[in-house]
Design a protein around this motif. Structure first.
Motif, PDB file in Angstrom:
ATOM      1  N   MET A  46      -0.181  -0.542   2.819  1.00 14.29           N
ATOM      2  CA  MET A  46       0.209  -1.713   2.019  1.00 14.29           C
ATOM      3  C   MET A  46      -0.730  -2.910   2.238  1.00 14.29           C
ATOM      4  SD  MET A  46       2.905  -1.140   0.128  1.00 14.29           S
ATOM      5  CE  MET A  46       2.219   0.436  -0.317  1.00 14.29           C
ATOM      6  N   GLN A  47      -1.699  -2.766   3.156  1.00 19.44           N
ATOM      7  CA  GLN A  47      -2.639  -3.856   3.428  1.00 19.44           C
ATOM      8  C   GLN A  47      -3.458  -4.215   2.185  1.00 19.44           C
ATOM      9  OE1 GLN A  47      -2.748  -5.781   6.117  1.00 19.44           O
ATOM     10  NE2 GLN A  47      -1.151  -4.562   7.111  1.00 19.44           N
ATOM     11  N   SER A  48      -3.835  -3.219   1.407  1.00 18.72           N
ATOM     12  CA  SER A  48      -4.623  -3.499   0.198  1.00 18.72           C
ATOM     13  C   SER A  48      -3.789  -4.256  -0.838  1.00 18.72           C
ATOM     14  CB  SER A  48      -5.185  -2.212  -0.400  1.00 18.72           C
ATOM     15  OG  SER A  48      -4.134  -1.354  -0.806  1.00 18.72           O
ATOM     16  N   VAL A  49      -2.493  -4.005  -0.883  1.00 19.74           N
ATOM     17  CA  VAL A  49      -1.606  -4.750  -1.793  1.00 19.74           C
ATOM     18  C   VAL A  49      -1.584  -6.216  -1.384  1.00 19.74           C
ATOM     19  CG1 VAL A  49       0.785  -5.030  -2.573  1.00 19.74           C
ATOM     20  CG2 VAL A  49      -0.201  -2.738  -2.355  1.00 19.74           C
ATOM     21  N   ILE A  50      -1.458  -6.466  -0.083  1.00 19.36           N
ATOM     22  CA  ILE A  50      -1.481  -7.844   0.422  1.00 19.36           C
ATOM     23  C   ILE A  50      -2.801  -8.514   0.054  1.00 19.36           C
ATOM     24  CG2 ILE A  50      -1.519  -9.266   2.523  1.00 19.36           C
ATOM     25  CD1 ILE A  50       1.267  -8.212   2.002  1.00 19.36           C
ATOM     26  N   GLN A  51      -3.917  -7.837   0.284  1.00 18.99           N
ATOM     27  CA  GLN A  51      -5.235  -8.405  -0.012  1.00 18.99           C
ATOM     28  C   GLN A  51      -5.409  -8.684  -1.504  1.00 18.99           C
ATOM     29  OE1 GLN A  51      -7.765  -5.428   1.696  1.00 18.99           O
ATOM     30  NE2 GLN A  51      -7.678  -6.321   3.754  1.00 18.99           N
TER      31      GLN A  51
END
Length: 166
Positions: free
Chosen positions: A74-79
């Motif tokens: 989910m880190q890419s969603v945050i970014q």
């Protein structure tokens, strides 16, 4: 008299040659649309329509059962969302809404939803989003997107969503 006639003819020749028409060709550029308001959607899109569009398209952050830490996938969603918040709508308020599945008590899920929203807020702040723009809210288990009694359905309800407002 010949002098007057010659002068008149000379003057007439100067006038005629000075009044010759120039041929100008105006070519139209088919890549330019001359209709008013036909520019790119970003150029002329109002802030209200941009907020509405983004509210419908921002990605959600999903969580594991009984967890509030941001998963690695989910880190890419945050970014991606942080990038949108910092560029496209840099002056807009953001609400992070924490949600849970139906497992656990109402009080427990309310607290878990708040922890999820807070974790997402902290992740956005670490990506450069101003903390003063972000508020958090928990719906606990009261805002499901799926009501089937399956694990896949429960997973859809364990999420944080984003709402933008002026």
């Amino acid at each position: 008299m010949k002098k007057i006639l010659l002068t008149s003819i000379a003057a007439f020749a100067v006038i005629i040659s000075g009044c010759s028409t120039k041929s100008t060709t105006v070519e139209s550029d088919s890549s330019v649309d001359s209709k008013p308001g036909s520019g790119s959607s970003d150029t002329f899109e109002s802030i209200d329509s941009k907020i509405n569009r983004l509210n419908d398209t921002l990605n959600k952050v999903y969580f594991d059962f009984d967890k509030f830490n941001i998963r690695s996938d989910m880190q890419s969603v945050i970014q991606d969302n942080a990038n949108i918040f910092n560029t496209e709508v840099s002056g807009v308020s953001i609400t992070v809404e924490g949600n849970c599945d139906e497992w656990g008590t109402d009080e427990y899920n309310q607290a878990l939803g708040l922890k999820r929203a807070k974790a997402v807020k902290e992740a956005l702040v670490s990506q450069g989003v101003n903390a003063d723009r972000i508020s958090i809210k928990s719906y606990g288990e009261t805002n499901p997107v799926c009501t089937e009694k399956t694990k896949a359905c429960d997973a859809q309800n364990r999420r944080a969503e984003f709402k933008l407002a002026k």
